[in-house]
Enzyme design. Structure first.
Site, short mmCIF file in Angstrom:
data_model
loop_
_atom_site.label_atom_id
_atom_site.label_comp_id
_atom_site.label_asym_id
_atom_site.label_seq_id
_atom_site.Cartn_x
_atom_site.Cartn_y
_atom_site.Cartn_z
CG ASN A 15 -1.73 1.24 1.37
OD1 ASN A 15 -1.76 2.07 0.46
ND2 ASN A 15 -2.40 1.39 2.50
CD1 TRP A 16 3.40 0.89 -2.87
CD2 TRP A 16 3.59 2.11 -4.75
NE1 TRP A 16 4.11 0.14 -3.77
CE2 TRP A 16 4.25 0.87 -4.94
CE3 TRP A 16 3.57 3.03 -5.80
CZ2 TRP A 16 4.90 0.53 -6.13
CZ3 TRP A 16 4.21 2.69 -6.99
CH2 TRP A 16 4.87 1.47 -7.15
CE LYS A 17 -0.07 3.13 4.77
NZ LYS A 17 0.08 3.17 6.21
CG HIS B 89 -5.55 1.88 5.14
ND1 HIS B 89 -5.12 2.84 6.03
CD2 HIS B 89 -4.56 0.97 5.04
CE1 HIS B 89 -3.89 2.51 6.43
NE2 HIS B 89 -3.53 1.39 5.85
CD GLU C 91 -2.67 5.44 6.78
OE1 GLU C 91 -2.62 5.50 5.55
OE2 GLU C 91 -1.80 4.88 7.47
CD GLU D 191 -3.26 -2.53 7.14
OE1 GLU D 191 -2.18 -2.78 6.64
OE2 GLU D 191 -3.89 -1.49 6.92
N GLY E 154 2.80 2.24 10.82
CA GLY E 154 3.74 3.35 10.68
C GLY E 154 4.43 3.71 11.98
CB SER F 18 5.52 -1.92 11.87
OG SER F 18 5.14 -0.57 12.11
N GLY G 211 3.10 -1.13 4.25
CA GLY G 211 3.13 0.31 3.98
C GLY G 211 4.54 0.76 3.66
N GLY G 212 5.21 1.36 4.65
CA GLY G 212 6.52 1.97 4.45
C GLY G 212 7.52 1.10 3.70
P1 13P Z 1 3.28 0.33 7.67
O1 13P Z 1 3.82 -0.97 7.07
O2 13P Z 1 4.01 1.54 7.20
O3 13P Z 1 3.16 0.22 9.16
O4 13P Z 1 1.79 0.50 7.11
C1 13P Z 1 0.91 -0.56 7.16
C2 13P Z 1 -0.31 -0.21 6.40
O5 13P Z 1 -1.06 0.69 6.78
C3 13P Z 1 -0.58 -0.94 5.15
O6 13P Z 1 -1.86 -0.66 4.67
#
Ligand code: 13P
Length: 246
Positions: free
Chosen positions: A6-8, A91, A93, A163, A169, A209, A230-231
Site C-alpha cells: 500500500n503505497w499510500k 484502510h 487512514e 491492521e 507506521g 510495520s 506500507g513503508g
Molecule cells: P506500515 O507498514 O508503514 O506500518 O503501514 C501498514 C499499512 O497501513 C498498510 O496498509
C-alpha cells in the site's frame, strides 16, 4: 500467500514506473501473489508498467456510485477501464482521517463485488481498544458491519487485512503470536457467520510495520496468509525481501 504494497500518498508517475520495474525484475518465479496499490493519479502508469508481469495493481479506495456529482472521487468503472480490478477498502487512514464508516464501506464493498472486483478489506483495533481488552469485539464489529451482509459466494472476491492501528507506521509490530491470535479469532468469526470451508478459503493478511526483519516470523503463523505493507513497500529491495519471506 499474498504480499501487497500500500503505497499510500507516495511516488510520482515516473517513480511508480521505476519501482514496479524494479519489483518485477527482482521477484523471479515466486508463487506468492504480489500486489501494489499506488495513488489514483498514477494507476494508469502502474497498469502500463505491470502489463506482462505477475504484479497485480490495486486502487487504495473508490466511490460506491457509478458516476455523478462526487468531486474528487473515482468510480469502479473508471478503475476497470484501466484494467484495475482490485481495490483496498476501509484502510484505517480512510476511517480515521477521512471519516469513512462501516455502513459506507459496506456500500463500497457491494459495488466492487457487483463489478466483479476483488476487495482487500482492512480493519483493526486502536491502542485504547487493546488496552481496554475490547480488541476482539471491535474487530468482530468491523467485520459484521462491513461485510457480514454478504452472501457466501461473494467471499471468493474478498481478501481480509487485519491492521492493528497502533502498529501502522509506528515501527511497533504485533508479535507473531498476537497476529496469529487475532487471525484465528477472525477465522472463528467467519465460521460462526458462514461455514468452515469459507473461513478456510479466505486469505487474511497482517499489516502494521511489516519489515524484512520480521516478515518471516509473522508469515510463518498458520492463520497469516501474507501481508499488507506500507513503508517497506516503497523500497524495491525491502519489498522484495518481504515477498521472498512469504
Ligand atoms: P506500515 O507498514 O508503514 O506500518 O503501514 C501498514 C499499512 O497501513 C498498510 O496498509
Amino acid at each position: 500467500m499474498i504480499v501487497a504494497g500500500n503505497w499510500k500518498m507516495n511516488k510520482n508517475a515516473t517513480e511508480t514506473t521505476e519501482l514496479i520495474g524494479a519489483i518485477s525484475n527482482g521477484m523471479g518465479d515466486t508463487s506468492t501473489k504480489v500486489m501494489v496499490a499506488p495513488p489514483f493519479v498514477n494507476l494508469a502508469a502502474a497498469a502500463d508498467s505491470a502489463k506482462n508481469t505477475n504484479i497485480i495493481v490495486a486502487a487504495q479506495n473508490m466511490h460506491f456510485a457509478e458516476s455523478g456529482a462526487f468531486t474528487g472521487e473515482v468510480s469502479a468503472s473508471m478503475l476497470l477501464h484501466l484494467g484495475i480490478d482490485h481495490v483496498i477498502l476501509g484502510h484505517s487512514e480512510r476511517r480515521a482521517l477521512f471519516g469513512e464508516w462501516d455502513a459506507l464501506l459496506a456500500k463500497k464493498a457491494d459495488t466492487a463485488l457487483d463489478k466483479n472486483m476483488t476487495v482487500i478489506f482492512c480493519f483493526g483495533e486502536e491502542l485504547h481498544d487493546r488496552k481496554n481488552d475490547i480488541h476482539f469485539d471491535v474487530v468482530k464489529n468491523q467485520l459484521s458491519e462491513g461485510l457480514f451482509h454478504l452472501e457466501a459466494n461473494n467471499w471468493q472476491n474478498i481478501i481480509l487485512a487485519y491492521e492493528p492501528v497502533w502498529a501502522i507506521g509506528t515501527g511497533e509490530t504485533a508479535s507473531p503470536e498476537q497476529a496469529q491470535e487475532m487471525h484465528a479469532f477472525i477465522r472463528k468469526t467467519l465460521i460462526e457467520r458462514y461455514d468452515p470451508d469459507l473461513a478456510d478459503g479466505v486469505s487474511i493478511l497482517y499489516g502494521g510495520s511489516v519489515k524484512p526483519g520480521n516478515a518471516r516470523d509473522i508469515f510463518s503463523k498458520p492463520d497469516v496468509d501474507g501481508g499488507l505493507i506500507g513503508g517497506a513497500s516503497l523500497n524495491a529491495d525491502d519489498f522484495l525481501a518481504i515477498v521472498q519471506s512469504a
